[in-house]
Design a protein around this motif. Structure first.
Motif, short mmCIF file in Angstrom:
data_model
loop_
_atom_site.label_atom_id
_atom_site.label_comp_id
_atom_site.label_asym_id
_atom_site.label_seq_id
_atom_site.Cartn_x
_atom_site.Cartn_y
_atom_site.Cartn_z
N LEU A 5 0.83 -1.21 0.00
CA LEU A 5 0.00 0.00 0.00
C LEU A 5 0.86 1.26 0.00
O LEU A 5 0.34 2.36 -0.17
N THR A 6 2.15 1.10 0.22
CA THR A 6 3.04 2.26 0.35
C THR A 6 4.22 2.15 -0.60
O THR A 6 4.18 2.65 -1.72
N GLY A 217 -8.00 -6.38 -16.13
CA GLY A 217 -7.98 -5.34 -15.10
C GLY A 217 -6.74 -5.46 -14.24
O GLY A 217 -6.30 -6.56 -13.92
N THR A 218 -6.18 -4.33 -13.87
CA THR A 218 -4.99 -4.32 -13.03
C THR A 218 -5.30 -4.98 -11.68
O THR A 218 -6.28 -4.66 -11.03
N GLU A 219 -4.43 -5.88 -11.27
CA GLU A 219 -4.65 -6.62 -10.03
C GLU A 219 -4.55 -5.71 -8.81
O GLU A 219 -3.74 -4.77 -8.78
N ASN A 220 -5.37 -6.00 -7.82
CA ASN A 220 -5.34 -5.30 -6.52
C ASN A 220 -4.26 -5.97 -5.68
O ASN A 220 -4.54 -6.87 -4.89
N VAL A 221 -3.03 -5.53 -5.86
CA VAL A 221 -1.89 -6.24 -5.28
C VAL A 221 -1.97 -6.36 -3.75
O VAL A 221 -1.80 -7.46 -3.21
N PRO A 222 -2.24 -5.27 -3.01
CA PRO A 222 -2.30 -5.43 -1.55
C PRO A 222 -3.34 -6.44 -1.10
O PRO A 222 -3.09 -7.24 -0.19
#
Length: 359
Positions: A5-6, A217-222
């Motif tokens: 997330l950072t 769709g771009t993956e929600n990595v966190p």
């Protein structure tokens, strides 16, 4: 999840170092989810919810099958709304024929009913692994064998069972299986569909080549990192947690039976059920009113309120349970941090909230 997330903010589809780091995190999560269910990582498609995974399983299978003359889908009456509503959409928009199997008084599908329903035009059978309201487990392996004899695929929504009991796609005979992150202590908005590479699924979302071209769709990595970590934790507890939860569930049932002698009825299967779920009716009450008087208890009635009145659970009605018993039904569930003191407090809260007979 915090580093993603950072500091590790890259797009996993990008070729620069930030993107490669994110892509590696997604690959690790895929391995971790696959390991929880005995699958290979290439067979895991990440989605944004269990409902999306269910829809992808049904729509993604049926649309290609229609071109092969297979226009029939079999499900059952107590499925999750994401399955039932997708069935209705396939009927309405694509002319798919849907058979909805009945359940017995415990909420189980009869294998003989499925055997009578499948034909050489059946493309898919979709039956959830366990019901979220009652905890009743379905005989998925037996149903899968029947589906395969007819040349059909078997999808099971395992959202309720993942992390609560061992789930293995090979043992179940499942061709498609849904995993939902927040049901096993992962983040909301992260889920997966087990779908072997050999299956040609029609994607719900078209665009880039993410998820092997099966979910753009771009993956929600966190969120995916969190789902993977939750899968690892869940796998490590499967040796002890089911028995611990079942003991707490039974203690809760016994405590309520003593508190309300002769008024408690179990809704669901007495043996083939989840270890953490207890659906009970207390005779002579409206469950929604009781829970309103017990604000310290986070529980569910599974009924709906309409215009000031209450409508009983469709799942319980489909099991042949009468309206009054269904309106008196509570779903009480235990979790990883529940203990004996919690079951005692739950019994006490309900005892205070339930009117005495004759009041």
């Amino acid at each position: 999840m915090l580093p993603y997330l950072t500091a590790h903010f890259g797009n996993p589809s990008s070729g620069h170092p930030y993107g490669r780091l994110a892509a590696a995190a997604v690959a690790t999560a895929r391995d971790q989810v696959a390991g929880l269910i005995g699958a290979g990582p290439a067979d895991i498609v990440f989605t944004g919810s269990g409902s999306e995974a269910n829809t992808l399983a049904l729509r993604g299978t049926l649309l290609p099958a229609l071109r092969q003359g297979r226009d029939h889908l079999v499900t059952q009456t107590t499925e999750h709304p994401s399955v039932l509503e997708t069935c209705r959409a396939l009927e309405r928009l694509h002319g798919v024929r849907v058979t909805r199997l009945p359940v017995d008084r415990h909420g189980r599908v009869g294998p003989e009913d499925l055997r009578a329903a499948v034909t050489d035009r059946t493309a898919l059978v979709s039956v959830q692994h366990a019901n979220g309201e009652t905890g009743t487990l379905q005989p998925v392996a037996e149903l899968a064998a029947i589906a395969h004899q007819a040349g059909a695929l078997l999808h099971t929504d395992a959202s309720q069972t993942i992390g609560r009991i061992p789930v293995d796609v090979t043992a179940l005979g499942a061709d498609l299986l849904t995993v939902t992150g927040h049901k096993c202590y992962g983040p909301k908005g992260a889920a997966a569909l087990y779908a072997p590479e050999r299956l040609a699924l029609e994607p719900l979302l078209c665009g880039g080549g993410q998820e092997s071209h099966r979910r753009a769709g771009t993956e929600n990595v966190p969120a995916l990192v969190g789902l993977g970590a939750a899968a690892v934790k869940a796998a490590g507890l499967l040796g002890t947690e089911p028995a611990r939860l079942a003991a707490l569930r039974d203690a809760l049932h016994d405590g309520l039976a003593r508190a309300f002698p002769g008024r408690i009825t179990l809704n669901g299967h007495p043996e083939h059920r989840l270890p953490n779920t207890l659906n009970l009716s207390i005779a002579g009450v409206i469950a929604a009113d009781v829970l309103a008087a017990a604000p310290g208890l986070a529980a569910s009635t599974a009924s709906a309120c309409h215009s000031g009145g209450h409508r009983p659970s469709d799942v319980l009605l489909a099991m042949g349970i009468g309206k009054q018993q269904a309106l008196a039904a509570f779903r009480l569930t235990l979790g990883r941090w529940s203990g004996t003191a919690d079951t005692g407090r739950a019994v006490q809260a309900l005892t205070k909230a339930v009117p005495r007979t004759g009041d």
